[in-house]
Design a protein around this motif. Structure first.
Motif, PDB file in Angstrom:
ATOM      1  N   VAL A 186       0.853  -1.270   0.015  1.00 41.96           N
ATOM      2  CA  VAL A 186      -0.061   0.029   0.024  1.00 41.96           C
ATOM      3  C   VAL A 186       0.962   1.336   0.032  1.00 41.96           C
ATOM      4  O   VAL A 186       0.388   2.403  -0.105  1.00 41.96           O
ATOM      5  N   LYS A 187       2.061   1.121   0.067  1.00 44.99           N
ATOM      6  CA  LYS A 187       2.913   2.156  -0.033  1.00 44.99           C
ATOM      7  C   LYS A 187       2.786   3.231  -1.022  1.00 44.99           C
ATOM      8  O   LYS A 187       2.593   2.755  -2.267  1.00 44.99           O
ATOM      9  N   GLY A 188       2.752   4.434  -0.932  1.00 46.19           N
ATOM     10  CA  GLY A 188       2.287   5.474  -2.080  1.00 46.19           C
ATOM     11  C   GLY A 188       1.068   5.599  -2.309  1.00 46.19           C
ATOM     12  O   GLY A 188       0.760   6.604  -3.138  1.00 46.19           O
ATOM     13  N   ARG A 189      -0.062   4.752  -1.878  1.00 51.48           N
ATOM     14  CA  ARG A 189      -1.312   4.736  -1.941  1.00 51.48           C
ATOM     15  C   ARG A 189      -2.185   5.080  -0.875  1.00 51.48           C
ATOM     16  O   ARG A 189      -3.077   5.780  -0.973  1.00 51.48           O
ATOM     17  N   PHE A 190      -1.878   4.881   0.298  1.00 52.73           N
ATOM     18  CA  PHE A 190      -2.439   4.815   1.573  1.00 52.73           C
ATOM     19  C   PHE A 190      -1.706   5.938   2.565  1.00 52.73           C
ATOM     20  O   PHE A 190      -0.480   5.823   2.409  1.00 52.73           O
ATOM     21  N   THR A 191      -2.588   6.634   3.181  1.00 49.85           N
ATOM     22  CA  THR A 191      -2.027   7.536   4.142  1.00 49.85           C
ATOM     23  C   THR A 191      -2.656   7.364   5.500  1.00 49.85           C
ATOM     24  O   THR A 191      -3.812   7.632   5.640  1.00 49.85           O
ATOM     25  N   ILE A 192      -1.919   7.091   6.454  1.00 43.60           N
ATOM     26  CA  ILE A 192      -2.604   7.016   7.865  1.00 43.60           C
ATOM     27  C   ILE A 192      -2.153   8.312   8.667  1.00 43.60           C
ATOM     28  O   ILE A 192      -1.164   9.056   8.378  1.00 43.60           O
ATOM     29  N   SER A 193      -3.147   8.847   9.453  1.00 40.82           N
ATOM     30  CA  SER A 193      -3.031  10.099  10.296  1.00 40.82           C
ATOM     31  C   SER A 193      -3.947   9.942  11.372  1.00 40.82           C
ATOM     32  O   SER A 193      -4.859   8.905  11.646  1.00 40.82           O
ATOM     33  N   ARG A 194      -3.631  10.863  12.457  1.00 41.45           N
ATOM     34  CA  ARG A 194      -4.520  10.887  13.610  1.00 41.45           C
ATOM     35  C   ARG A 194      -4.786  12.181  14.104  1.00 41.45           C
ATOM     36  O   ARG A 194      -4.105  13.178  14.052  1.00 41.45           O
ATOM     37  N   ASP A 195      -5.725  12.049  14.795  1.00 40.52           N
ATOM     38  CA  ASP A 195      -6.334  13.433  15.471  1.00 40.52           C
ATOM     39  C   ASP A 195      -6.568  13.314  16.966  1.00 40.52           C
ATOM     40  O   ASP A 195      -7.397  12.642  17.396  1.00 40.52           O
ATOM     41  N   ASN A 196      -5.384  13.462  17.565  1.00 43.69           N
ATOM     42  CA  ASN A 196      -5.461  13.210  19.142  1.00 43.69           C
ATOM     43  C   ASN A 196      -6.452  13.735  19.901  1.00 43.69           C
ATOM     44  O   ASN A 196      -7.104  13.421  20.923  1.00 43.69           O
ATOM     45  N   ALA A 197      -6.874  15.071  19.603  1.00 39.51           N
ATOM     46  CA  ALA A 197      -7.946  15.575  20.222  1.00 39.51           C
ATOM     47  C   ALA A 197      -9.236  14.819  20.294  1.00 39.51           C
ATOM     48  O   ALA A 197      -9.959  15.243  21.127  1.00 39.51           O
ATOM     49  N   LYS A 198      -9.474  14.021  18.874  1.00 40.53           N
ATOM     50  CA  LYS A 198     -10.877  13.354  18.857  1.00 40.53           C
ATOM     51  C   LYS A 198     -10.520  11.823  19.084  1.00 40.53           C
ATOM     52  O   LYS A 198     -11.331  11.259  19.113  1.00 40.53           O
ATOM     53  N   ASN A 199      -9.097  11.514  19.572  1.00 45.80           N
ATOM     54  CA  ASN A 199      -9.095  10.003  19.898  1.00 45.80           C
ATOM     55  C   ASN A 199      -9.172   9.317  18.436  1.00 45.80           C
ATOM     56  O   ASN A 199      -9.778   8.243  18.613  1.00 45.80           O
ATOM     57  N   THR A 200      -8.937   9.623  17.249  1.00 42.69           N
ATOM     58  CA  THR A 200      -9.388   9.174  15.920  1.00 42.69           C
ATOM     59  C   THR A 200      -8.129   8.959  15.026  1.00 42.69           C
ATOM     60  O   THR A 200      -7.149   9.734  14.840  1.00 42.69           O
ATOM     61  N   VAL A 201      -8.232   7.985  14.395  1.00 43.13           N
ATOM     62  CA  VAL A 201      -6.887   7.568  13.324  1.00 43.13           C
ATOM     63  C   VAL A 201      -7.936   7.402  11.942  1.00 43.13           C
ATOM     64  O   VAL A 201      -9.012   6.995  11.835  1.00 43.13           O
ATOM     65  N   TYR A 202      -7.191   7.759  10.926  1.00 44.53           N
ATOM     66  CA  TYR A 202      -7.573   7.712   9.673  1.00 44.53           C
ATOM     67  C   TYR A 202      -6.930   6.975   8.752  1.00 44.53           C
ATOM     68  O   TYR A 202      -5.704   6.968   9.112  1.00 44.53           O
ATOM     69  N   LEU A 203      -7.536   6.419   7.725  1.00 47.78           N
ATOM     70  CA  LEU A 203      -6.828   5.677   6.567  1.00 47.78           C
ATOM     71  C   LEU A 203      -7.205   6.318   5.329  1.00 47.78           C
ATOM     72  O   LEU A 203      -8.285   5.782   4.804  1.00 47.78           O
ATOM     73  N   GLN A 204      -6.632   7.165   4.723  1.00 46.55           N
ATOM     74  CA  GLN A 204      -6.833   7.649   3.114  1.00 46.55           C
ATOM     75  C   GLN A 204      -6.239   6.880   2.252  1.00 46.55           C
ATOM     76  O   GLN A 204      -5.216   6.536   2.243  1.00 46.55           O
ATOM     77  N   MET A 205      -7.103   6.083   1.561  1.00 46.99           N
ATOM     78  CA  MET A 205      -6.790   4.972   0.583  1.00 46.99           C
ATOM     79  C   MET A 205      -7.351   5.583  -0.868  1.00 46.99           C
ATOM     80  O   MET A 205      -8.151   5.963  -1.165  1.00 46.99           O
ATOM     81  N   ASN A 206      -6.192   5.818  -1.579  1.00 44.45           N
ATOM     82  CA  ASN A 206      -6.163   6.139  -3.027  1.00 44.45           C
ATOM     83  C   ASN A 206      -5.780   5.418  -4.022  1.00 44.45           C
ATOM     84  O   ASN A 206      -5.099   4.140  -3.576  1.00 44.45           O
TER      85      ASN A 206
END
Length: 121
Positions: free
Chosen positions: A63-83
């Protein structure tokens, strides 16, 4: 008392994009690493991406180059953007987080129930 709830899964055409979210709730003191795993029918669960509390990231080669993981600590939330999604990305995607609860002294790994991503050709 901690719960992880994933959202954002669905059906998408090959080459399309989806963004997954996972929100943690409950008696949370702190969250260390967070990660996304996936499991396709008949296959074992595999690590897709991980992010530390310091926001350093790692990805599976597939998935390298296609997916991006990020987090918002204030919301205790993690995201996965999949392109640039491919049919082989079809799987149930699960959120994982290492969490220290109030009154606790070490982290415990928690899992969400999963969200289904289906990529059609």
């Amino acid at each position: 008392q901690v719960q992880l709830v994933e959202s954002g899964g669905g059906l998408v055409q090959a080459g399309g994009s989806l963004k997954l979210s996972c929100a943690a709730s409950g008696s949370i003191r702190s969250i260390n690493a967070m990660a996304w795993y996936r499991q396709a029918p008949g296959k074992q669960r595999e690590l897709v991406a991980a992010i530390t509390s310091g926001r350093s990231t790692s990805y599976a080669d597939s998935v390298k180059g296609r997916f991006t993981i990020s987090r918002d600590n204030a919301k205790n939330t993690v995201y996965l953007q999949m392109n640039s999604l491919k049919p082989e990305d079809t799987a149930n995607y699960y959120c994982n987080a290492d969490i220290i609860i109030y009154g606790g002294y070490y982290s415990i790994g928690y899992w969400g129930k999963g969200t289904l991503v289906t990529v059609s050709s």
